[in-house]
Structure formats: C-alpha cells, structure tokens
Design an enzyme around this catalytic site. Structure first.
Site, PDB file in Angstrom:
ATOM      1  N   TYR A  80      17.564 -10.117   3.080  1.00 11.47           N
ATOM      2  CA  TYR A  80      16.174 -10.181   2.644  1.00 11.47           C
ATOM      3  C   TYR A  80      16.057  -9.648   1.230  1.00 11.47           C
ATOM      4  CZ  TYR A  80      15.351  -5.150   3.344  1.00 11.47           C
ATOM      5  OH  TYR A  80      15.399  -3.785   3.250  1.00 11.47           O
ATOM      6  N   CYS A  81      15.005 -10.085   0.569  1.00  9.40           N
ATOM      7  CA  CYS A  81      14.667  -9.611  -0.775  1.00  9.40           C
ATOM      8  C   CYS A  81      13.138  -9.491  -0.804  1.00  9.40           C
ATOM      9  CB  CYS A  81      15.196 -10.557  -1.849  1.00  9.40           C
ATOM     10  SG  CYS A  81      14.560 -12.242  -1.752  1.00  9.40           S
ATOM     11  N   GLU A  82      12.562  -9.475  -1.967  1.00 11.28           N
ATOM     12  CA  GLU A  82      11.107  -9.336  -2.055  1.00 11.28           C
ATOM     13  C   GLU A  82      10.395 -10.569  -1.508  1.00 11.28           C
ATOM     14  OE1 GLU A  82       8.003  -6.825  -2.622  1.00 11.28           O
ATOM     15  OE2 GLU A  82      10.094  -6.344  -2.955  1.00 11.28           O
ATOM     16  N   PHE A 109      10.481  -9.057   2.075  1.00 11.63           N
ATOM     17  CA  PHE A 109      10.006  -7.696   2.329  1.00 11.63           C
ATOM     18  C   PHE A 109       8.505  -7.552   2.104  1.00 11.63           C
ATOM     19  CE2 PHE A 109       9.369  -3.203   1.092  1.00 11.63           C
ATOM     20  CZ  PHE A 109       9.819  -2.602   2.251  1.00 11.63           C
TER      21      PHE A 109
END
Length: 119
Positions: A80-82, A109
């Site tokens: 996951y990332c932003e 996120f």
C-alpha cells in the site's frame, strides 16, 4: 498524434497485464488477509512515521531496487501507499523479480479506516 495514440495503447495494455498478476483488494478483503502476509508500506519514511497500518514494514518505493530481497517470495505480499500509484509500480518491479502473490489496497492509506500506528 502517433505518439499520443501509442502512449494510450501502451497504458491500456499495461493495465490489462497488471490485472493478471496484481490483485486489488477492498479494505475488508485487505483486513482479512494482511496478518498472514507481508505487509509492505511503499511510502517514504517520513510518510510512514506520520502514520501507518499496524504491523506494516516500510520499504519505500525509491529503495525497493536495493531492498527487495527483504521480501519473501513464498508468502503473499500486501502493498500500500498513499493512493495506489506507487504500490502498482512496486508490484510491477516485484513481478519482474519473480514475486507472484501480489496484492494492493484499493484507495491506499488515505482511505484506510483500520488501526494505525504513529512514530
């Protein structure tokens, strides 16, 4: 004009191929499986320290080429990332290195409502 059309075709084909090896998970699906997997936050360290999913390991996308060996190939990898751009690129790189069980969090996120930890 040819360059624009070629780029559009390239992006379209890339997305189709990505669906074969990278599975998008809703938040509920992600919560069900991430404890049994390797949970990798591909955001930069400063973002990670500002808050991350409980149990996540930080391997920034910018460092993945040097640190991918820290990720096991025999266990699922939850990324996951932003949003989803960096995790998609990270998955593409990992696929080239032989990883097959790749997943990412839909919405990233910024849409996460589960438990988080701040440093």
């Amino acid at each position: 004009m040819i360059v624009i059309v070629s780029y559009i075709v390239f992006v379209f084909i890339s997305k189709l191929l990505q669906k074969r090896y990278l599975k998008k998970l809703s938040q509920e699906e992600f919560k069900k499986g991430y404890r049994k997997a390797q949970l990798i936050d591909v955001r930069e360290e400063k973002e990670f320290n500002g808050g991350h999913i409980l149990g996540a390991r930080n391997i920034p996308a910018s460092q993945l080429r040097m640190r991918f060996s820290e990720i096991r190939k025999d266990k699922p990898v939850y990324l996951y990332c932003e949003g989803s751009a960096r995790s998609s690129r990270a998955a593409q790189f990992l696929k080239k290195k032989g990883y097959t069980d790749l997943y990412y969090l839909e919405g990233g996120f910024k849409k996460w409502t589960g438990k988080i930890k701040k440093k």
